[in-house]
Design a protein around this motif. Structure first.
Motif, mmCIF file in Angstrom:
data_model
loop_
_atom_site.group_PDB
_atom_site.id
_atom_site.type_symbol
_atom_site.label_atom_id
_atom_site.label_comp_id
_atom_site.label_asym_id
_atom_site.label_seq_id
_atom_site.Cartn_x
_atom_site.Cartn_y
_atom_site.Cartn_z
ATOM 1 N N ARG A 93 0.800 -1.195 0.225
ATOM 2 C CA ARG A 93 -0.032 -0.118 -0.272
ATOM 3 C C ARG A 93 0.814 1.383 -0.042
ATOM 4 O O ARG A 93 0.369 2.081 -0.084
ATOM 5 C CB ARG A 93 -1.141 -0.089 1.775
ATOM 6 N N PHE A 94 2.222 1.045 0.325
ATOM 7 C CA PHE A 94 3.240 2.629 0.542
ATOM 8 C C PHE A 94 3.707 1.744 -1.060
ATOM 9 O O PHE A 94 4.590 1.189 -1.134
ATOM 10 C CB PHE A 94 4.015 1.759 1.680
ATOM 11 N N SER A 95 3.609 2.979 -1.769
ATOM 12 C CA SER A 95 4.857 3.459 -2.425
ATOM 13 C C SER A 95 4.890 4.377 -3.288
ATOM 14 O O SER A 95 5.051 5.638 -2.638
ATOM 15 C CB SER A 95 3.441 3.131 -3.995
ATOM 16 N N GLY A 96 6.196 4.787 -4.389
ATOM 17 C CA GLY A 96 6.380 6.225 -4.305
ATOM 18 C C GLY A 96 7.134 6.234 -5.897
ATOM 19 O O GLY A 96 6.972 5.445 -6.257
ATOM 20 N N ARG A 97 7.594 7.254 -5.747
ATOM 21 C CA ARG A 97 7.991 7.478 -7.522
ATOM 22 C C ARG A 97 9.311 8.766 -6.796
ATOM 23 O O ARG A 97 9.183 9.755 -6.403
ATOM 24 C CB ARG A 97 7.061 8.026 -8.134
ATOM 25 N N GLN A 98 10.469 8.504 -8.379
ATOM 26 C CA GLN A 98 10.703 10.287 -7.964
ATOM 27 C C GLN A 98 11.316 10.686 -9.615
ATOM 28 O O GLN A 98 10.885 10.074 -10.605
ATOM 29 C CB GLN A 98 12.080 9.657 -7.573
ATOM 30 N N PHE A 99 11.079 11.860 -9.514
ATOM 31 C CA PHE A 99 10.843 12.425 -10.822
ATOM 32 C C PHE A 99 12.337 13.146 -11.515
ATOM 33 O O PHE A 99 13.286 12.809 -10.548
ATOM 34 C CB PHE A 99 9.788 13.503 -11.096
#
Lengths: 113, 111
Positions: A63-69
């Motif tokens: 349920r925990f996700s992330g991303r970087q631009f």
């Protein structure tokens, strides 16, 4: 030089909702790490991004996700919020992939009702 | 699994006294040991850090002592001031891996 900024600073959500938190690292820093801080569990590592790639991941559910631009800004998302997700979410940036000198933002205080 | 154990959980010290916080680790691959200071409503801030090839490092009133054979390291705050009242976290890191934090020590310096 501006420090790490996190938005929003405070957030109230209800169970089942989702939330997106944002982190802008120090200019020139390419690594961003996320932590969850609670009184009972202390500082727990969520994940780390470097040059848009997730390099390390902690022991948190999917349920925990992330991303970087491409500009190094990062977001983390928590879906299907649970009461236990109430915490201070901290973002830290470092210049390179070694992550050794990490500069923390003020955090986003999330309350799940 | 808590890889870095920190003690005590809290301590009270008189102004001018010495605050001592201890940490123990298990993973011999750890090669970087920072200490962070956190004030209420703020994120942690790096205070001082040490590597295992050094037994002691001092920066102002803050000193890290490192004992590689015992797998322990400690933070000494000399001449403690009320402004030092904060929560202190030790941490450890192996190359290429995440930073692992101790449980934190809440320090209160009484004037």
């Amino acid at each position: 030089k501006a420090g790490v900024t996190q938005t929003p600073r405070y957030l109230i959500k209800t169970r089942g909702q989702q939330v997106t938190l944002s982190c802008s690292p120090i200019s020139g820093h390419r690594s961003v790490s996320w932590y969850q801080q609670t009184p009972g569990q202390g500082l727990q590592f969520l994940f780390e991004y470097f040059s848009e790639t997730q390099r390390n991941k902690g022991n948190f559910p999917g349920r925990f996700s992330g991303r970087q631009f491409s500009n190094s800004r990062s977001e983390m998302n928590v879906s299907t919020l649970e009461l236990g997700d109430s915490a201070l979410y901290l973002c830290a940036s470092s210049r390179d992939s070694s992550q050794e000198t990490q500069y923390f933002g003020p955090g986003t205080r999330l309350l799940v009702l | 699994q808590q890889q870095v154990k920190q003690s005590p959980q809290s301590l009270i010290v008189q102004k001018g006294g010495i605050s001592i916080i201890n940490c123990a680790y298990e993973n011999t691959a750890f090669d970087y040991f920072p200490w962070y200071q956190q004030f209420p409503g703020k994120g942690p801030a790096l205070l001082i850090a040490i590597r295992p090839d050094v037994s002691e490092k001092k920066e102002g009133r803050f000193t890290i002592s490192f004992n590689k054979s015992a797998k322990q390291f400690s933070l000494h705050i000399m001449d403690s001031q009320p402004g030092d009242s904060a929560t202190y976290f030790c941490a450890a890191k192996a190359a290429g891996n995440k930073l692992t934090f101790g449980g934190g020590t809440r320090v209160l310096v009484k004037p």
